[in-house]
Design a protein around this motif. Structure first.
Motif, PDB file in Angstrom:
ATOM      1  N   TYR A  81      -6.201  -5.706 -16.270  1.00 26.64           N
ATOM      2  CA  TYR A  81      -6.168  -4.966 -14.794  1.00 26.64           C
ATOM      3  C   TYR A  81      -4.804  -5.489 -13.716  1.00 26.64           C
ATOM      4  N   GLY A  82      -3.898  -6.451 -14.203  1.00 28.39           N
ATOM      5  CA  GLY A  82      -2.172  -6.357 -13.998  1.00 28.39           C
ATOM      6  C   GLY A  82      -1.904  -5.070 -13.299  1.00 28.39           C
ATOM      7  N   PRO A  83      -1.719  -4.752 -14.186  1.00 24.59           N
ATOM      8  CA  PRO A  83      -1.008  -3.079 -13.874  1.00 24.59           C
ATOM      9  C   PRO A  83      -1.837  -2.344 -13.283  1.00 24.59           C
ATOM     10  N   LEU A  84      -2.902  -2.667 -12.761  1.00 22.64           N
ATOM     11  CA  LEU A  84      -3.227  -1.539 -11.790  1.00 22.64           C
ATOM     12  C   LEU A  84      -3.035  -2.468 -10.139  1.00 22.64           C
ATOM     13  N   MET A  85      -2.570  -3.044  -9.859  1.00 23.26           N
ATOM     14  CA  MET A  85      -2.447  -3.851  -8.753  1.00 23.26           C
ATOM     15  C   MET A  85      -1.164  -2.956  -7.936  1.00 23.26           C
ATOM     16  N   ASN A  86      -1.412  -3.640  -6.747  1.00 20.10           N
ATOM     17  CA  ASN A  86       0.090  -2.953  -5.809  1.00 20.10           C
ATOM     18  C   ASN A  86      -0.024  -3.744  -5.014  1.00 20.10           C
ATOM     19  N   SER A  87      -0.201  -3.331  -4.006  1.00 22.44           N
ATOM     20  CA  SER A  87      -0.311  -4.529  -2.819  1.00 22.44           C
ATOM     21  C   SER A  87      -0.765  -6.090  -3.091  1.00 22.44           C
ATOM     22  N   GLY A  88      -1.720  -6.138  -3.405  1.00 23.74           N
ATOM     23  CA  GLY A  88      -2.576  -6.896  -3.747  1.00 23.74           C
ATOM     24  C   GLY A  88      -2.030  -8.040  -4.143  1.00 23.74           C
ATOM     25  N   LEU A  89      -2.812  -9.219  -4.596  1.00 22.26           N
ATOM     26  CA  LEU A  89      -2.476 -10.843  -5.029  1.00 22.26           C
ATOM     27  C   LEU A  89      -2.650 -10.613  -6.698  1.00 22.26           C
ATOM     28  N   ILE A  90      -2.331 -10.934  -7.633  1.00 24.49           N
ATOM     29  CA  ILE A  90      -2.981 -11.817  -8.651  1.00 24.49           C
ATOM     30  C   ILE A  90      -3.019 -13.308  -8.776  1.00 24.49           C
ATOM     31  N   ILE A  91      -4.057 -13.658  -8.745  1.00 25.46           N
ATOM     32  CA  ILE A  91      -4.113 -15.146  -9.335  1.00 25.46           C
ATOM     33  C   ILE A  91      -4.439 -15.316 -10.917  1.00 25.46           C
ATOM     34  N   VAL A  92      -3.834 -15.954 -11.136  1.00 26.87           N
ATOM     35  CA  VAL A  92      -3.977 -15.506 -12.609  1.00 26.87           C
ATOM     36  C   VAL A  92      -3.605 -16.637 -13.133  1.00 26.87           C
ATOM     37  N   ASP A  93      -4.891 -17.654 -14.099  1.00 27.07           N
ATOM     38  CA  ASP A  93      -4.837 -19.103 -14.807  1.00 27.07           C
ATOM     39  C   ASP A  93      -3.421 -19.493 -15.166  1.00 27.07           C
ATOM     40  N   SER A  94      -2.412 -20.004 -14.487  1.00 24.51           N
ATOM     41  CA  SER A  94      -2.151 -21.126 -14.946  1.00 24.51           C
ATOM     42  C   SER A  94      -1.731 -21.133 -16.472  1.00 24.51           C
ATOM     43  N   SER A  95      -2.759 -20.834 -17.617  1.00 25.71           N
ATOM     44  CA  SER A  95      -3.102 -21.065 -19.173  1.00 25.71           C
ATOM     45  C   SER A  95      -2.023 -19.570 -19.701  1.00 25.71           C
ATOM     46  N   VAL A  96      -1.948 -18.726 -19.093  1.00 22.50           N
ATOM     47  CA  VAL A  96      -1.924 -17.139 -19.741  1.00 22.50           C
ATOM     48  C   VAL A  96      -0.340 -17.256 -18.586  1.00 22.50           C
ATOM     49  N   SER A  97       0.540 -16.557 -20.343  1.00 24.00           N
ATOM     50  CA  SER A  97       1.998 -16.758 -20.205  1.00 24.00           C
ATOM     51  C   SER A  97       2.294 -15.700 -18.862  1.00 24.00           C
ATOM     52  N   LEU A  98       2.945 -15.291 -18.267  1.00 21.64           N
ATOM     53  CA  LEU A  98       3.340 -13.732 -16.744  1.00 21.64           C
ATOM     54  C   LEU A  98       3.943 -13.203 -17.404  1.00 21.64           C
ATOM     55  N   ASP A  99       3.476 -11.484 -17.432  1.00 24.99           N
ATOM     56  CA  ASP A  99       4.187 -10.311 -18.073  1.00 24.99           C
ATOM     57  C   ASP A  99       4.887 -10.037 -17.014  1.00 24.99           C
ATOM     58  N   ALA A 100       6.506  -9.722 -17.306  1.00 28.31           N
ATOM     59  CA  ALA A 100       7.502  -9.091 -16.535  1.00 28.31           C
ATOM     60  C   ALA A 100       6.919  -7.858 -15.843  1.00 28.31           C
ATOM     61  N   GLU A 101       6.588  -7.167 -16.774  1.00 21.33           N
ATOM     62  CA  GLU A 101       5.925  -5.391 -16.722  1.00 21.33           C
ATOM     63  C   GLU A 101       4.655  -5.908 -15.469  1.00 21.33           C
ATOM     64  N   ILE A 102       4.749  -6.752 -15.014  1.00 23.19           N
ATOM     65  CA  ILE A 102       3.181  -6.520 -13.934  1.00 23.19           C
ATOM     66  C   ILE A 102       3.933  -7.045 -12.942  1.00 23.19           C
ATOM     67  N   LYS A 103       4.366  -6.265 -12.042  1.00 24.65           N
ATOM     68  CA  LYS A 103       4.635  -5.909 -10.947  1.00 24.65           C
ATOM     69  C   LYS A 103       4.907  -7.211  -9.719  1.00 24.65           C
ATOM     70  N   ALA A 104       3.288  -6.401  -9.419  1.00 24.81           N
ATOM     71  CA  ALA A 104       1.967  -7.205  -8.020  1.00 24.81           C
ATOM     72  C   ALA A 104       2.832  -9.030  -8.165  1.00 24.81           C
TER      73      ALA A 104
END
Lengths: 183, 377, 286
Positions: A81-104
């Protein structure tokens, strides 16, 4: 104004309940709320998604079209669902490593860890997450959230869950993110 | 906020609507996405002396409901695609024998097991023609949670008034979503009552005006001692193979609904009066459609929304009347084009009818319908 | 005889059954049992499915429900559960009850719901002109078993017993007194009761299998049976291939509607302040 939430993770994490409580808290505040879900055949595991739309006005379309908030408790959910985000905010659990491709805009919050360590019960992660979403969106007061939590959680677990709610609200406050819609 | 405002699920509202209408008997078999109705009935009905039973399959479920209805009880079953298919034979039985019964079909992706947890609207024609032979049914499609309550209530009103099986044609989105609902005050409910004979003397179980009359229905166990058969039967209920009896019976059953099409029609309209392009839809697809129509109107496009709540009998005249100004009509539905066939038939070439089907197992996004609207203008 | 006919819708007679058919004999036995027990005609509901046997209810002066193929017991379950004060009797055949309706049969037995089921077993689908059924003996002929029945038959009574029926008996259209007596006992049992009546279809089964006319067929059926009391004293070789007749099984088991009523009473004690639904609607309830 219409605010959209997408709560995603794995089946059994209680995200549906968190969505329902968020919607009920909004109703207690006199707002309109709609909650929908999609789920796989698995009762536990598998992907799970709950959506909540809150608005002062009539809600014609019940699903999130461009979420203001995406909660992702698992890497799978974040990647789906991360890649589908535009201007909204992603709140991701700290255990998940972030992906540079997901820009929101993304906020990494230790929801699972806080549930396990601070609250003392892993299963309260959904209510911790609810606190985070409630605190960031400010669409429902702490009072309304507490009332809604108390009405929905299993008897005997009220105190534990209210603690989890406060832990979540605390995490939101610490995040330094301004409240309200980010669009 | 009204005190009784409540976040309620579609299936819950449906159950509440049935109970408000006097539901006393529920027989069902677990199937996604309708199961919540059975679960709730199993919990609620015993509280006021109603009866719940989980049957061995959907065939047994509707059979038990018809049996219960014959004793004078209001009966309902709830199911989804595969179970609805299994019920078809007995829906025909209820239709021919004129037994009031309510069937909730929460549509999911099919055919076959399909995608059990995904929404669809592919059972429109099955609701109409699922059982063999010419017959009439009434099918109502709720477009939001509150309507799950209202239309299930109404389903009982119609079932009792016309002595027909009534289908509540919901879908996975409507039935599983939770929405803020303010239910009417229970004291305002006008409980539907079955018209019953007053004395067994001279009772003709199927005696009625040949032009769509509804016979009086005697409950079993009260001395009427009548015969209910799925064979064609005369006014006395006796099986008959006579051409004239068959002809009169089928015509009466048909007229019973046909002459009341206008009394049965029910819809939601918005911005239809001066619209150039109308969107005709129902159920959850109509939620996306309404959002798109409103956006189009804001952008200065003369779009209109007609959402059907009564699907069967199909409101031909209402469609023609309400779409009078439309040059084009878009029909979004989560199937490969079923409602659109009826709209085309009703509109009879007076406007261009555009099919917009979707079979991904997902609800329409308003953008998809907005795009179709833009293209139509 | 005049009194006996009072149980019939005389205007609907004569019946459609063939000369020599055993269904009338079984129907007669049922009526005699009802008459003997003095049951209230207005409180009896007769339910049937599809087939020759199921036509019986159309001739009887009760509330009668002639339903779809195989579903009689499911319809009857609805009638009984909705209004337990009614006496519910199912008249069915071997195909209707044990093939297309087999699932409803075993589940009604499992629930032990108070329904009396009379199975007219003529080992064939008579209405559709003589195909083999689940009770056609292995090797015998039917229009769909032209080389002899490849399948093996159900023992209907064992099936009922294993599924939980609380009264199980078998007789034949030859042993009419026994049959009447067993139906009477079945009607008195509070629970799911099964009486299998072996009966003759001379038109299809008898003719196809070259057994002869109705009398020869009736004798053939008689010779296949041994009374359960006599059987106790017989060596196994004398019982081989025989069907036992008489009262085969009787058990005290909780009845479905009674248990549901107890549960309801318990629930209502807990929820006596219930305001959710509608308790009115007196006309439409008992």
């Amino acid at each position: 104004m219409r605010t959209e939430f997408r709560l995603s993770g794995s089946g059994g994490q209680g995200l549906l309940l968190a969505g329902i409580v968020l919607a009920e808290a909004a109703i207690l505040e006199g707002k309109n709320a709609v909650q929908t879900q999609s789920y796989g055949p698995e009762a536990r595991g598998g992907s799970s998604k709950a959506e909540v739309v809150i608005s002062e006005d009539e809600i014609d379309y019940p699903k999130a079209t461009d979420p203001d908030y995406l909660l992702a408790l698992t890497a799978d959910a974040y990647k789906t669902y991360g890649p589908l985000m535009n201007s909204g905010l992603i709140i991701v659990d700290s255990s998940v490593s972030l992906d540079a491709e997901i820009k929101a805009r993304t906020l990494s919050v230790p929801i699972l860890a806080a549930a396990a360590d601070t609250v003392g019960k892993k299963v309260t992660a959904n209510i911790v997450a609810l606190g985070v979403l409630g605190g960031l969106s400010r669409l429902a007061t702490r009072d309304a959230l507490r009332k809604a939590v108390t009405a929905r959680v299993p008897k005997g677990t009220e105190e534990l869950n209210l603690k989890a709610l406060d832990v979540g609200l605390g995490l939101a406050a610490q995040s330094g993110t301004p409240a309200g819609s980010l669009k | 906020m009204p005190k009784n405002a409540k976040l309620m699920q579609g299936n819950e509202a449906c159950t509440m609507g049935a109970i408000a209408a006097g539901l006393q008997f529920f027989a069902g078999y677990p199937i996604t996405p309708s199961t919540e109705i059975a679960e709730m009935c199993s919990e609620e009905l015993p509280k006021f002396g109603g009866k719940f039973i989980q049957m061995e399959d959907e065939i047994g479920s509707i059979a038990a409901c018809i049996g219960a209805s014959l004793t004078g009880k209001k009966a309902m079953t709830a199911t989804s695609g595969p179970g609805f298919s299994l019920m078809q034979e007995s829906i025909g039985y209820a239709s021919l024998c004129e037994i009031p019964v309510v069937i909730v079909n929460v549509q999911r992706m099919g055919p076959s097991t399909g995608m059990p947890t995904s929404p669809a609207q592919g059972d429109i024609m099955q609701a109409r023609w699922g059982t063999h032979g010419d017959h009439q049914v009434i099918a109502l499609a709720p477009g939001n949670v509150k309507e799950c309550f209202e239309l299930t209530f109404k389903a009982f009103v119609y079932a009792e008034a016309y002595r027909v099986p009534v289908i509540v044609l919901a879908d996975e989105v409507i039935s599983h979503m939770r929405e803020k609902v303010v239910l009417p005050d229970p004291s305002s409910y006008k409980i539907p009552m079955r018209a019953m004979p007053t004395s067994p003397a001279g009772y003709k179980p199927y005696g009625a005006d040949p032009d769509g009359g509804v016979p009086l229905m005697a409950p079993f166990g009260q001395g009427y001692r009548w015969h209910c058969t799925g064979l064609f039967h005369d006014e006395s209920g006796a099986p008959s193979g006579k051409a004239a009896v068959a002809d009169q019976l089928l015509h009466r059953l048909d007229r019973k609904i046909e002459k009341n099409v206008q009394a049965l029609e029910d819809y939601y309209v918005e911005s239809m009066d001066d619209c150039d392009v109308a969107v005709v839809s129902f159920g959850s697809s109509a939620m996306a459609a309404l959002s798109a129509v409103r956006r189009a109107r804001k952008g200065g496009l003369k779009a209109g929304m007609l959402r059907l709540k009564t699907i069967w009998p199909f409101p031909d005249q209402a469609i023609r009347r309400l779409c009078a100004s439309a040059k084009k009509i878009i029909v979004p539905e989560m199937n490969l084009g079923q409602l659109v066939l009826e709209v085309e038939r009703a509109i009879h070439g007076k406007a261009e009818v555009i099919k917009l089907g979707k079979v991904t197992g997902e609800l329409f996004h308003p953008d998809e319908i907005y795009k179709a609207l833009k293209e139509a203008f | 005889m005049a009194e006996f006919l009072d149980y019939f819708r005389k205007e609907r007679l004569p019946h459609i059954w063939c000369p020599g058919c055993g269904h009338g004999t079984v129907t007669g036995a049922l009526i005699r049992a009802i008459d003997k027990l003095g049951l209230d005609k207005n409180k009896i509901v007769m339910v049937s499915g599809i087939g020759c046997s199921s036509r019986a209810v159309g001739y009887l002066d009760f509330d009668t429900l002639h339903t779809t193929h195989g579903r009689a017991i499911a319809f009857a379950t609805g009638v009984k559960h909705a209004k337990p004060s009614l006496k519910v009797i199912v008249m069915t055949g071997d195909g209707d009850c044990t093939a297309i309706g087999g699932n409803h049969f075993i589940h009604a037995a499992r629930r032990n719901i108070d329904i009396t089921t009379i199975i007219m077993n003529n080992s064939t689908y008579g209405m559709t002109s003589g195909q083999y059924s689940p009770t056609t003996p292995h090797g015998m002929l039917g229009t769909t078993a032209p080389y002899g029945n490849v399948e093996h038959e159900f023992d209907v009574c064992e099936l009922a017993k294993a599924s939980g029926a609380s009264y199980v008996a078998r007789a034949t259209s030859f042993h009419v007194t026994l049959l009447t007596d067993l139906i009477e006992k079945a009607l008195m049992n509070k629970g799911f009761s099964v009486v299998e009546a072996l009966t003759q279809c001379p038109t299809y089964f008898g003719r196809k299998n070259k057994i002869g006319g109705p009398v020869e067929l009736l004798n053939w059926i008689k010779d296949r049976t041994v009374n359960v009391k006599a059987a106790a004293a017989l060596p196994p070789e004398k019982l081989a291939g025989k069907l036992l007749i008489g009262e085969l099984y009787k058990a005290e088991r909780p009845e479905y509607c009674a248990t549901y009523a107890e549960t309801t009473a318990r629930v209502q004690r807990t929820y006596n302040d219930y305001k959710g639904g509608n308790r009115g609607c007196e006309l439409n309830s008992d």
